[in-house]
Scaffold this motif. Structure first.
Motif, PDB file in Angstrom:
ATOM      1  N   ASP A   3       0.817  -1.203   0.000  1.00  0.00           N
ATOM      2  CA  ASP A   3       0.000   0.000   0.000  1.00  0.00           C
ATOM      3  C   ASP A   3       0.859   1.264   0.000  1.00  0.00           C
ATOM      4  OD1 ASP A   3      -2.327  -1.433  -0.087  1.00  0.00           O
ATOM      5  OD2 ASP A   3      -2.853  -1.156   2.015  1.00  0.00           O
ATOM      6  N   ALA A   4       1.986   1.223   0.681  1.00  0.00           N
ATOM      7  CA  ALA A   4       2.858   2.405   0.736  1.00  0.00           C
ATOM      8  C   ALA A   4       3.376   2.780  -0.644  1.00  0.00           C
ATOM      9  CB  ALA A   4       4.027   2.155   1.694  1.00  0.00           C
ATOM     10  N   GLU A   5       3.680   1.786  -1.486  1.00  0.00           N
ATOM     11  CA  GLU A   5       4.150   2.081  -2.834  1.00  0.00           C
ATOM     12  C   GLU A   5       3.025   2.617  -3.711  1.00  0.00           C
ATOM     13  OE1 GLU A   5       7.134   2.231  -4.188  1.00  0.00           O
ATOM     14  OE2 GLU A   5       8.030   1.726  -2.245  1.00  0.00           O
ATOM     15  N   TYR A   6       1.804   2.088  -3.520  1.00  0.00           N
ATOM     16  CA  TYR A   6       0.661   2.651  -4.243  1.00  0.00           C
ATOM     17  C   TYR A   6       0.455   4.116  -3.861  1.00  0.00           C
ATOM     18  CZ  TYR A   6      -1.143  -1.678  -6.330  1.00  0.00           C
ATOM     19  OH  TYR A   6      -1.318  -2.810  -7.094  1.00  0.00           O
ATOM     20  N   ALA A   7       0.641   4.444  -2.585  1.00  0.00           N
ATOM     21  CA  ALA A   7       0.482   5.829  -2.152  1.00  0.00           C
ATOM     22  C   ALA A   7       1.528   6.726  -2.810  1.00  0.00           C
ATOM     23  CB  ALA A   7       0.583   5.921  -0.632  1.00  0.00           C
ATOM     24  N   LEU A   8       2.762   6.234  -2.912  1.00  0.00           N
ATOM     25  CA  LEU A   8       3.811   6.996  -3.594  1.00  0.00           C
ATOM     26  C   LEU A   8       3.454   7.191  -5.066  1.00  0.00           C
ATOM     27  CD1 LEU A   8       7.055   5.376  -2.117  1.00  0.00           C
ATOM     28  CD2 LEU A   8       6.199   7.687  -1.675  1.00  0.00           C
ATOM     29  N   MET A   9       2.970   6.131  -5.709  1.00  0.00           N
ATOM     30  CA  MET A   9       2.576   6.225  -7.108  1.00  0.00           C
ATOM     31  C   MET A   9       1.454   7.239  -7.295  1.00  0.00           C
ATOM     32  SD  MET A   9       0.711   3.316  -9.464  1.00  0.00           S
ATOM     33  CE  MET A   9       1.996   2.098  -9.266  1.00  0.00           C
ATOM     34  N   ASP A  10       0.453   7.168  -6.434  1.00  0.00           N
ATOM     35  CA  ASP A  10      -0.695   8.067  -6.539  1.00  0.00           C
ATOM     36  C   ASP A  10      -0.257   9.519  -6.468  1.00  0.00           C
ATOM     37  OD1 ASP A  10      -3.331   8.913  -6.675  1.00  0.00           O
ATOM     38  OD2 ASP A  10      -3.733   8.553  -4.557  1.00  0.00           O
ATOM     39  N   ALA A  11       0.691   9.800  -5.581  1.00  0.00           N
ATOM     40  CA  ALA A  11       1.153  11.176  -5.415  1.00  0.00           C
ATOM     41  C   ALA A  11       2.071  11.626  -6.541  1.00  0.00           C
ATOM     42  CB  ALA A  11       1.876  11.315  -4.070  1.00  0.00           C
ATOM     43  N   ALA A  12       2.802  10.684  -7.155  1.00  0.00           N
ATOM     44  CA  ALA A  12       3.865  11.063  -8.089  1.00  0.00           C
ATOM     45  C   ALA A  12       3.488  10.971  -9.555  1.00  0.00           C
ATOM     46  CB  ALA A  12       5.106  10.195  -7.845  1.00  0.00           C
ATOM     47  N   GLY A  47      -2.735   0.501 -11.723  1.00  0.00           N
ATOM     48  CA  GLY A  47      -2.275   1.212 -10.539  1.00  0.00           C
ATOM     49  C   GLY A  47      -3.341   2.159 -10.022  1.00  0.00           C
ATOM     50  N   THR A  48      -2.942   3.390  -9.745  1.00  0.00           N
ATOM     51  CA  THR A  48      -3.882   4.374  -9.197  1.00  0.00           C
ATOM     52  C   THR A  48      -4.463   5.294 -10.262  1.00  0.00           C
ATOM     53  OG1 THR A  48      -1.976   5.751  -8.588  1.00  0.00           O
ATOM     54  CG2 THR A  48      -2.906   4.337  -6.877  1.00  0.00           C
ATOM     55  N   GLY A  49      -4.290   4.949 -11.547  1.00  0.00           N
ATOM     56  CA  GLY A  49      -5.088   5.560 -12.593  1.00  0.00           C
ATOM     57  C   GLY A  49      -4.483   6.712 -13.365  1.00  0.00           C
ATOM     58  N   GLY A  50      -3.197   6.972 -13.208  1.00  0.00           N
ATOM     59  CA  GLY A  50      -2.597   8.104 -13.907  1.00  0.00           C
ATOM     60  C   GLY A  50      -2.696   8.010 -15.414  1.00  0.00           C
ATOM     61  N   PHE A  51      -2.386   6.831 -15.981  1.00  0.00           N
ATOM     62  CA  PHE A  51      -2.445   6.715 -17.431  1.00  0.00           C
ATOM     63  C   PHE A  51      -3.888   6.672 -17.920  1.00  0.00           C
ATOM     64  CE2 PHE A  51      -2.240   4.223 -21.455  1.00  0.00           C
ATOM     65  CZ  PHE A  51      -1.628   5.206 -22.205  1.00  0.00           C
ATOM     66  N   LEU A  52      -4.787   6.061 -17.147  1.00  0.00           N
ATOM     67  CA  LEU A  52      -6.200   6.090 -17.518  1.00  0.00           C
ATOM     68  C   LEU A  52      -6.706   7.524 -17.632  1.00  0.00           C
ATOM     69  CD1 LEU A  52      -8.024   3.255 -15.526  1.00  0.00           C
ATOM     70  CD2 LEU A  52      -7.864   3.506 -18.001  1.00  0.00           C
ATOM     71  N   ARG A  53      -6.270   8.384 -16.733  1.00  0.00           N
ATOM     72  CA  ARG A  53      -6.685   9.784 -16.830  1.00  0.00           C
ATOM     73  C   ARG A  53      -6.105  10.432 -18.079  1.00  0.00           C
ATOM     74  NH1 ARG A  53      -6.572  13.744 -11.725  1.00  0.00           N
ATOM     75  NH2 ARG A  53      -4.298  13.658 -11.896  1.00  0.00           N
ATOM     76  N   ARG A  54      -4.866  10.117 -18.412  1.00  0.00           N
ATOM     77  CA  ARG A  54      -4.281  10.659 -19.641  1.00  0.00           C
ATOM     78  C   ARG A  54      -5.080  10.209 -20.858  1.00  0.00           C
ATOM     79  NH1 ARG A  54       1.074  12.218 -19.922  1.00  0.00           N
ATOM     80  NH2 ARG A  54       0.498  12.795 -22.065  1.00  0.00           N
ATOM     81  N   LEU A  55      -5.502   8.960 -20.868  1.00  0.00           N
ATOM     82  CA  LEU A  55      -6.320   8.464 -21.969  1.00  0.00           C
ATOM     83  C   LEU A  55      -7.644   9.218 -22.064  1.00  0.00           C
ATOM     84  CD1 LEU A  55      -5.873   4.595 -21.759  1.00  0.00           C
ATOM     85  CD2 LEU A  55      -5.175   6.064 -23.651  1.00  0.00           C
ATOM     86  N   ALA A  56      -8.283   9.403 -20.917  1.00  0.00           N
ATOM     87  CA  ALA A  56      -9.568  10.101 -20.909  1.00  0.00           C
ATOM     88  C   ALA A  56      -9.428  11.538 -21.403  1.00  0.00           C
ATOM     89  CB  ALA A  56     -10.161  10.081 -19.503  1.00  0.00           C
TER      90      ALA A  56
END
Length: 241
Positions: A3-12, A47-56
């Motif tokens: 979970d800690a790595e997902y949190a880092l990913m979400d923020a970064a 992951g936490t959706g960064g690329f999905l948002r780029r696609l949208a």
């Protein structure tokens, strides 16, 4: 991942240079090889959706996400506004031939992924003529504390990754190393400065000047489009016949 790595990913992932660089390459590859544009796209291991948002933001094409971690999947759905399912790439919860393209970023390398089974599942859910785009970490000898933190179990050469895709039934496989200009710095960071088992992953905040510099180097590399003999990652594209 933890979970800690997902949190880092979400923020970064919306700002860190590496995420911006890999997202640009994924979008560029999909533009060149869109697969079947009338069918949706799958981000397998979103992951936490960064690329999905780029696609949208960049395309009207519908997209679906999947991630093993239910909390990450929920965050990805909220961040991207796209439908996201919790599940595993080893047993994709989608019907046959559902997608016109699929993307998977540094997922086959995970300890929890059965790479042959995951590729068979991606082949199954892609329609004939669809495109698969993969990003994978390069070189077993580059294994480091970063890989331990993000639960990577394996790294790849371009030749090995291409052979896996062909064995899974994919065709027209192309490979490209990238992040080659920065590979010497990666070696220094991971094999010298951060070689201890307890070191943190590379995901996190960078000083703004350094983040701009690293991203700028990646953009120069991408725009020159030179075929590099080595790099920190392997980008592959293939079609399902």
């Amino acid at each position: 991942m933890e979970d800690a790595e997902y949190a880092l990913m979400d923020a970064a992932e919306d700002g860190m240079w590496w995420y911006r660089a890999v997202h640009a390459r994924l979008l560029e590859t999909l533009a060149a090889r869109p697969g079947i544009a009338s069918l949706p796209l799958l981000d397998a291991g979103c992951g936490t959706g960064g690329f999905l948002r780029r696609l949208a933001e960049s395309s009207p094409r519908p997209a679906f996400g999947l991630d093993y971690n239910p909390r990450a999947a929920a965050r990805a759905g909220a961040k991207s506004g796209q439908p996201v399912t919790a599940g595993t790439v080893n047993d994709l919860p989608f019907p046959d031939a559902s997608f016109g393209a699929a993307v998977s970023v540094d997922v086959l390398s995970h300890a929890g992924a059965d790479q042959e089974r995951a590729l068979a599942e991606l082949h199954r859910v892609l329609a004939p003529g669809a495109t698969l785009v993969l990003n994978l970490p390069a070189y077993e000898w580059m294994f480091s504390a970063h890989d331990v933190r993000v639960h990577n179990a394996r790294r790849y050469t371009a030749r090995r990754a291409a052979a896996l895709l062909r064995a899974a039934g994919f065709a027209d496989v192309t490979t490209r190393y990238w992040n080659g200009f920065l590979l010497p710095l990666m070696i220094l960071q991971r094999k010298v400065l951060a070689r201890g088992d307890n070191h943190a992953s590379d995901v996190g905040d960078f000083p703004p000047w350094l983040d701009r510099l690293l991203h700028g180097v990646c953009e120069i590399e991408r725009r020159t489009a030179l075929p590099l003999p080595a790099g920190g990652s392997v980008l592959l594209a293939a079609n399902r016949p």
